[in-house]
Design a protein around this motif. Sequence first.
Motif, PDB file in Angstrom:
ATOM      1  N   CYS A 292      -5.374   3.111   3.751  1.00 16.54           N
ATOM      2  CA  CYS A 292      -6.228   2.395   2.785  1.00 16.54           C
ATOM      3  C   CYS A 292      -7.409   3.272   2.382  1.00 16.54           C
ATOM      4  O   CYS A 292      -7.836   3.267   1.225  1.00 16.54           O
ATOM      5  CB  CYS A 292      -6.731   1.092   3.394  1.00 16.54           C
ATOM      6  SG  CYS A 292      -5.404   0.041   4.024  1.00 16.54           S
TER       7      CYS A 292
ATOM      8  N   HIS B 234      -5.214  -9.174   5.499  1.00 19.63           N
ATOM      9  CA  HIS B 234      -6.669  -9.003   5.458  1.00 19.63           C
ATOM     10  C   HIS B 234      -7.244  -9.097   4.049  1.00 19.63           C
ATOM     11  O   HIS B 234      -8.439  -8.921   3.858  1.00 19.63           O
ATOM     12  CB  HIS B 234      -7.053  -7.649   6.074  1.00 19.63           C
ATOM     13  CG  HIS B 234      -6.500  -7.471   7.444  1.00 19.63           C
ATOM     14  ND1 HIS B 234      -6.895  -8.256   8.505  1.00 19.63           N
ATOM     15  CD2 HIS B 234      -5.547  -6.627   7.923  1.00 19.63           C
ATOM     16  CE1 HIS B 234      -6.225  -7.899   9.583  1.00 19.63           C
ATOM     17  NE2 HIS B 234      -5.401  -6.923   9.260  1.00 19.63           N
ATOM     18  N   LEU B 235      -6.363  -9.326   3.072  1.00 15.42           N
ATOM     19  CA  LEU B 235      -6.825  -9.406   1.686  1.00 15.42           C
ATOM     20  C   LEU B 235      -7.482 -10.766   1.448  1.00 15.42           C
ATOM     21  O   LEU B 235      -6.853 -11.811   1.598  1.00 15.42           O
ATOM     22  CB  LEU B 235      -5.636  -9.210   0.736  1.00 15.42           C
ATOM     23  CG  LEU B 235      -5.943  -9.239  -0.756  1.00 15.42           C
ATOM     24  CD1 LEU B 235      -6.911  -8.125  -1.129  1.00 15.42           C
ATOM     25  CD2 LEU B 235      -4.647  -9.101  -1.555  1.00 15.42           C
TER      26      LEU B 235
ATOM     27  N   CYS C  75      -2.795  -4.004  -2.541  1.00 18.38           N
ATOM     28  CA  CYS C  75      -2.854  -4.637  -1.212  1.00 18.38           C
ATOM     29  C   CYS C  75      -1.769  -5.700  -1.060  1.00 18.38           C
ATOM     30  O   CYS C  75      -1.766  -6.455  -0.090  1.00 18.38           O
ATOM     31  CB  CYS C  75      -4.227  -5.265  -0.986  1.00 18.38           C
ATOM     32  SG  CYS C  75      -5.571  -4.074  -1.007  1.00 18.38           S
TER      33      CYS C  75
ATOM     34  N   PRO D 247      -7.204   0.700   7.890  1.00 17.96           N
ATOM     35  CA  PRO D 247      -6.418   1.883   8.282  1.00 17.96           C
ATOM     36  C   PRO D 247      -6.628   3.073   7.339  1.00 17.96           C
ATOM     37  O   PRO D 247      -7.084   2.919   6.206  1.00 17.96           O
ATOM     38  CB  PRO D 247      -4.969   1.378   8.202  1.00 17.96           C
ATOM     39  CG  PRO D 247      -5.067  -0.104   8.298  1.00 17.96           C
ATOM     40  CD  PRO D 247      -6.359  -0.477   7.641  1.00 17.96           C
TER      41      PRO D 247
ATOM     42  N   ILE E 269     -11.302  -6.406   6.598  1.00 23.58           N
ATOM     43  CA  ILE E 269     -11.562  -5.484   7.722  1.00 23.58           C
ATOM     44  C   ILE E 269     -12.021  -4.132   7.177  1.00 23.58           C
ATOM     45  O   ILE E 269     -11.627  -3.087   7.669  1.00 23.58           O
ATOM     46  CB  ILE E 269     -10.309  -5.303   8.609  1.00 23.58           C
ATOM     47  CG1 ILE E 269      -9.102  -4.850   7.764  1.00 23.58           C
ATOM     48  CG2 ILE E 269      -9.974  -6.568   9.380  1.00 23.58           C
ATOM     49  CD1 ILE E 269      -7.978  -4.248   8.581  1.00 23.58           C
TER      50      ILE E 269
ATOM     51  N   ILE F  38      -7.439   3.224  -1.428  1.00 25.27           N
ATOM     52  CA  ILE F  38      -8.248   2.112  -1.920  1.00 25.27           C
ATOM     53  C   ILE F  38      -9.651   2.280  -1.372  1.00 25.27           C
ATOM     54  O   ILE F  38      -9.849   2.505  -0.203  1.00 25.27           O
ATOM     55  CB  ILE F  38      -7.660   0.753  -1.513  1.00 25.27           C
ATOM     56  CG1 ILE F  38      -8.493  -0.348  -2.122  1.00 25.27           C
ATOM     57  CG2 ILE F  38      -7.524   0.581  -0.035  1.00 25.27           C
ATOM     58  CD1 ILE F  38      -7.811  -1.695  -2.066  1.00 25.27           C
TER      59      ILE F  38
ATOM     60  N   CYS G 106      -1.187  -8.183   2.190  1.00 29.40           N
ATOM     61  CA  CYS G 106      -1.849  -7.815   3.445  1.00 29.40           C
ATOM     62  C   CYS G 106      -2.605  -9.047   3.977  1.00 29.40           C
ATOM     63  O   CYS G 106      -3.276  -9.753   3.222  1.00 29.40           O
ATOM     64  CB  CYS G 106      -2.818  -6.666   3.201  1.00 29.40           C
ATOM     65  SG  CYS G 106      -3.750  -6.227   4.681  1.00 29.40           S
TER      66      CYS G 106
ATOM     67  N   MET H 216       0.854  -1.189   0.000  1.00 28.61           N
ATOM     68  CA  MET H 216       0.000   0.000   0.000  1.00 28.61           C
ATOM     69  C   MET H 216       0.886   1.234   0.000  1.00 28.61           C
ATOM     70  O   MET H 216       1.840   1.326   0.733  1.00 28.61           O
ATOM     71  CB  MET H 216      -0.893  -0.026   1.238  1.00 28.61           C
ATOM     72  CG  MET H 216      -1.835   1.140   1.340  1.00 28.61           C
ATOM     73  SD  MET H 216      -3.070   1.234   0.059  1.00 28.61           S
ATOM     74  CE  MET H 216      -3.980  -0.284   0.324  1.00 28.61           C
TER      75      MET H 216
ATOM     76  N   CYS I 167     -11.530  -6.701   1.118  1.00 26.51           N
ATOM     77  CA  CYS I 167     -10.833  -6.366   2.360  1.00 26.51           C
ATOM     78  C   CYS I 167     -11.601  -6.971   3.531  1.00 26.51           C
ATOM     79  O   CYS I 167     -12.779  -6.661   3.729  1.00 26.51           O
ATOM     80  CB  CYS I 167     -10.736  -4.848   2.518  1.00 26.51           C
ATOM     81  SG  CYS I 167     -10.026  -4.369   4.103  1.00 26.51           S
TER      82      CYS I 167
HETATM   83  S1  SF4 Z   1      -6.431  -3.484   5.182  1.00 28.64           S
HETATM   84 FE1  SF4 Z   1      -7.781  -4.009   3.470  1.00 28.64          FE
HETATM   85  S2  SF4 Z   1      -7.643  -2.291   2.008  1.00 28.64           S
HETATM   86 FE2  SF4 Z   1      -5.914  -2.158   3.438  1.00 28.64          FE
HETATM   87  S3  SF4 Z   1      -4.216  -3.240   2.417  1.00 28.64           S
HETATM   88 FE3  SF4 Z   1      -5.257  -4.724   3.737  1.00 28.64          FE
HETATM   89  S4  SF4 Z   1      -6.771  -5.701   2.416  1.00 28.64           S
HETATM   90 FE4  SF4 Z   1      -6.106  -3.834   1.382  1.00 28.64          FE
END
Ligand code: SF4
Length: 146
Positions: free
Chosen positions: A97, A80-81, A33, A94, A89, A7, A78, A1, A87
């Motif tokens: 993002c 969380h991807l 991501c 954050p 979360i 994003i 990431c 990122m 995403c």
């Molecule tokens: S938190 Fe979500 S939007 Fe941010 S880099 Fe990770 S997956 Fe992508």
Amino acid sequence: MNSRNKIDYVEVTETKSVAIDKKCAKCRKSICCNSINQKIPAPKSIYDFDHLLWQVSHENINIFKDADGWFLHVHSACAHLGNGGVCGIYERRPMVCRDYNNDYCEFDESIEEAAEHFFSTYEQLEKYCRKRFKKWDKRFKKAGYA
Ligand code: SF4
Ligand code: SF4
């Protein structure tokens, strides 16, 4: 990122994910991501570049310079991807993002293509340093190393 980008392409509710941006929907790799760009102080001295040689020697670390300065580029997905670029979360993602903007992103042109300099190996950076510093190969002796 990349902190210069934003994003905002998926909206996650409790039951569904909705792609709300056509460009991001086409981007199957969710490139933004999958890496971190960390700005670093512009290297100037032989010793600054010697330090970068150590960093670029590590897996998944690249170094580049573009119009905004020098950056460490870390290839790392990431946690969380999720599948389909969702995403995990979204509601708690954050600020970096939330600030991301896809007007001009790596889907259009990779960092490697857009950068003035891009180094992914020790050898590439060493070659650049040799050209930049006439005394590159004498740096160890000058610094007192055997
Ligand atoms: S938190 Fe979500 S939007 Fe941010 S880099 Fe990770 S997956 Fe992508
Ligand atoms: S790289 Fe660009 S097009 Fe792909 S998901 Fe990220 S912002 Fe969207």
